[in-house]
Design a protein around this motif. Structure first.
Motif, PDB file in Angstrom:
ATOM      1  N   LYS A  73       3.850  -6.510   9.067  1.00  0.00           N
ATOM      2  CA  LYS A  73       5.136  -6.055   9.428  1.00  0.00           C
ATOM      3  C   LYS A  73       5.527  -4.807   8.471  1.00  0.00           C
ATOM      4  O   LYS A  73       5.917  -4.889   7.214  1.00  0.00           O
ATOM      5  CB  LYS A  73       6.065  -7.209   9.414  1.00  0.00           C
ATOM      6  N   ALA A  74       5.615  -3.738   9.398  1.00  0.00           N
ATOM      7  CA  ALA A  74       5.881  -2.207   8.574  1.00  0.00           C
ATOM      8  C   ALA A  74       7.277  -2.547   7.955  1.00  0.00           C
ATOM      9  O   ALA A  74       7.261  -1.867   6.795  1.00  0.00           O
ATOM     10  CB  ALA A  74       6.035  -1.204   9.644  1.00  0.00           C
ATOM     11  N   ASP A  75       8.285  -2.822   8.401  1.00  0.00           N
ATOM     12  CA  ASP A  75       9.663  -2.930   7.659  1.00  0.00           C
ATOM     13  C   ASP A  75       9.516  -3.830   6.449  1.00  0.00           C
ATOM     14  O   ASP A  75      10.135  -3.493   5.621  1.00  0.00           O
ATOM     15  CB  ASP A  75      10.583  -3.648   8.687  1.00  0.00           C
ATOM     16  N   ILE A  77       6.815  -4.223   4.585  1.00  0.00           N
ATOM     17  CA  ILE A  77       6.245  -3.100   3.541  1.00  0.00           C
ATOM     18  C   ILE A  77       7.289  -1.875   3.056  1.00  0.00           C
ATOM     19  O   ILE A  77       7.242  -1.829   1.557  1.00  0.00           O
ATOM     20  CB  ILE A  77       4.885  -2.512   4.172  1.00  0.00           C
ATOM     21  N   ALA A  78       7.845  -1.603   4.135  1.00  0.00           N
ATOM     22  CA  ALA A  78       8.974  -0.282   3.488  1.00  0.00           C
ATOM     23  C   ALA A  78      10.036  -0.765   2.687  1.00  0.00           C
ATOM     24  O   ALA A  78      10.276  -0.294   1.597  1.00  0.00           O
ATOM     25  CB  ALA A  78       9.412  -0.054   4.739  1.00  0.00           C
ATOM     26  N   ASP A 119      -4.632  -5.883  12.560  1.00  0.00           N
ATOM     27  CA  ASP A 119      -3.248  -5.880  12.094  1.00  0.00           C
ATOM     28  C   ASP A 119      -3.403  -5.857  10.321  1.00  0.00           C
ATOM     29  O   ASP A 119      -2.530  -5.073   9.715  1.00  0.00           O
ATOM     30  CB  ASP A 119      -2.276  -7.035  12.254  1.00  0.00           C
ATOM     31  N   ARG A 123      -4.246  -2.040  10.282  1.00  0.00           N
ATOM     32  CA  ARG A 123      -3.169  -1.257  10.591  1.00  0.00           C
ATOM     33  C   ARG A 123      -2.107  -1.194   9.580  1.00  0.00           C
ATOM     34  O   ARG A 123      -1.272  -0.212   9.347  1.00  0.00           O
ATOM     35  CB  ARG A 123      -2.439  -1.969  11.798  1.00  0.00           C
ATOM     36  N   SER A 124      -2.008  -2.408   8.730  1.00  0.00           N
ATOM     37  CA  SER A 124      -1.086  -2.456   7.650  1.00  0.00           C
ATOM     38  C   SER A 124      -1.415  -1.492   6.484  1.00  0.00           C
ATOM     39  O   SER A 124      -0.247  -1.047   5.670  1.00  0.00           O
ATOM     40  CB  SER A 124      -1.344  -3.869   6.895  1.00  0.00           C
ATOM     41  N   TYR A 127       0.676   1.274   7.385  1.00  0.00           N
ATOM     42  CA  TYR A 127       2.328   1.302   6.925  1.00  0.00           C
ATOM     43  C   TYR A 127       2.391   1.222   5.333  1.00  0.00           C
ATOM     44  O   TYR A 127       3.544   1.865   5.152  1.00  0.00           O
ATOM     45  CB  TYR A 127       2.587  -0.433   7.194  1.00  0.00           C
ATOM     46  N   ASP A 130       2.644   5.212   4.807  1.00  0.00           N
ATOM     47  CA  ASP A 130       3.783   5.677   5.302  1.00  0.00           C
ATOM     48  C   ASP A 130       5.023   5.263   4.219  1.00  0.00           C
ATOM     49  O   ASP A 130       5.967   6.311   4.099  1.00  0.00           O
ATOM     50  CB  ASP A 130       4.281   5.010   6.477  1.00  0.00           C
ATOM     51  N   ALA A 131       4.852   4.238   3.560  1.00  0.00           N
ATOM     52  CA  ALA A 131       5.923   3.941   2.524  1.00  0.00           C
ATOM     53  C   ALA A 131       5.796   4.465   1.069  1.00  0.00           C
ATOM     54  O   ALA A 131       6.524   4.441   0.468  1.00  0.00           O
ATOM     55  CB  ALA A 131       5.857   2.298   2.414  1.00  0.00           C
TER      56      ALA A 131
END
Length: 267
Positions: A73-75, A77-78, A119, A123-124, A127, A130-131
């Motif tokens: 879940k990208a959010d 991690i952010a 995922d 893909r994680s 994320y 990006d963070a």
């Protein structure tokens, strides 16, 4: 000590290699952020690290903190990255360890498992990039360590989608190394052989040159302080895998057919 005062985020810290890394890095004076899905295990680990100022409600100690999350879940991690950077005010290293795979020897894995593997295993990582990359670029320094596998060197029997995601991570780390080096961001990749963890405990075959998480963590920490790109261990096993990787396809596929036949006979 080399890591005294270093602020390090370990993703996948609740067991195995991640837990062993946490103990060894904390012993060297590192300040740790610990992430994984299992909050109870992270709480227990935080207390084991020996800081008497532990506050379970706020997930922090005087030195360390935990940020439970689902890496898919990208959010999450952010949000974790934001909390960690706010707590430490900077970040020196991120170590990414999470992975799943199936011991099912069926040639056709379910789409649900394939999607989950992509995922979590691959893909994680985007994320995480990006963070944390904006922070690394702002402070003009940082270290990113991704855990691939010797299974990423070459396609192995019954290895999909695990081999594919680990190969992708190796490729990604190589690409990032080229692009981020001029920005003083160090990128490394871990390519271990067999390490006794919850993941490998699922295997129903004898694993050659199996090592403990403590041994694996010792290799990783040693590699973190060098200029080398790849941290691979145990050397006797990984060098054999590297030699196999150099075989022309005709010989390689002949070898893999033999190994697959032996695996089928043992099933």
């Amino acid at each position: 000590m080399l890591f005294a005062g270093k602020k390090i985020w370990i993703i996948g810290a609740s067991s195995g290699i991640g837990m062993a890394l946490a103990h060894q890095l904390a012993a060297q004076g590192a300040l740790l952020a610990l992430s994984a899905r299992r909050e109870a295990q992270l709480n227990a680990l935080l207390q084991e690290l020996g800081d008497n100022n532990y506050n379970q409600q706020n997930h922090i100690t005087k030195k360390h903190l935990i940020c439970p999350l689902d890496v898919a879940k990208a959010d999450k991690i952010a949000n974790a990255a934001g909390s960690i950077i706010a707590h430490f005010e900077s970040l020196d290293s991120v170590i990414f360890l999470p992975a799943i795979y199936s011991t099912d020897e069926a040639e056709k894995k379910s789409l649900a498992h394939i999607n989950q593997a992509i995922d979590i295993n691959l893909r994680s990582v985007f994320y995480v990039l990006d963070a944390v990359l904006p922070q690394f670029e702002q402070q003009k320094s940082g270290q990113l360590i991704l855990c691939s596998s010797v299974a990423g060197y070459k396609g192995l029997p019954n290895g999909q989608p695990y081999c594919a995601t680990k190969a992708a991570l190796l490729n990604l780390a190589e690409s990032l190394k080229i692009d981020l080096e001029p920005k003083n961001i160090d990128v490394k990749v871990i390519t271990p052989g067999f390490v006794k963890t919850e993941l490998t405990d699922k295997n129903n075959f004898k694993m050659p040159m199996l090592i403990t998480p403590v041994e694996a963590a010792t290799h990783i920490i040693k590699g973190m302080g060098t200029k080398k790109f790849e941290i691979h261990f145990p050397k006797k096993f990984t060098l054999i895998m590297k030699l196999i990787n150099l075989l022309p396809y005709g010989l390689y596929f002949a070898l893999m057919r033999s190994i697959k036949k032996k695996m089928s006979n043992k099933a």
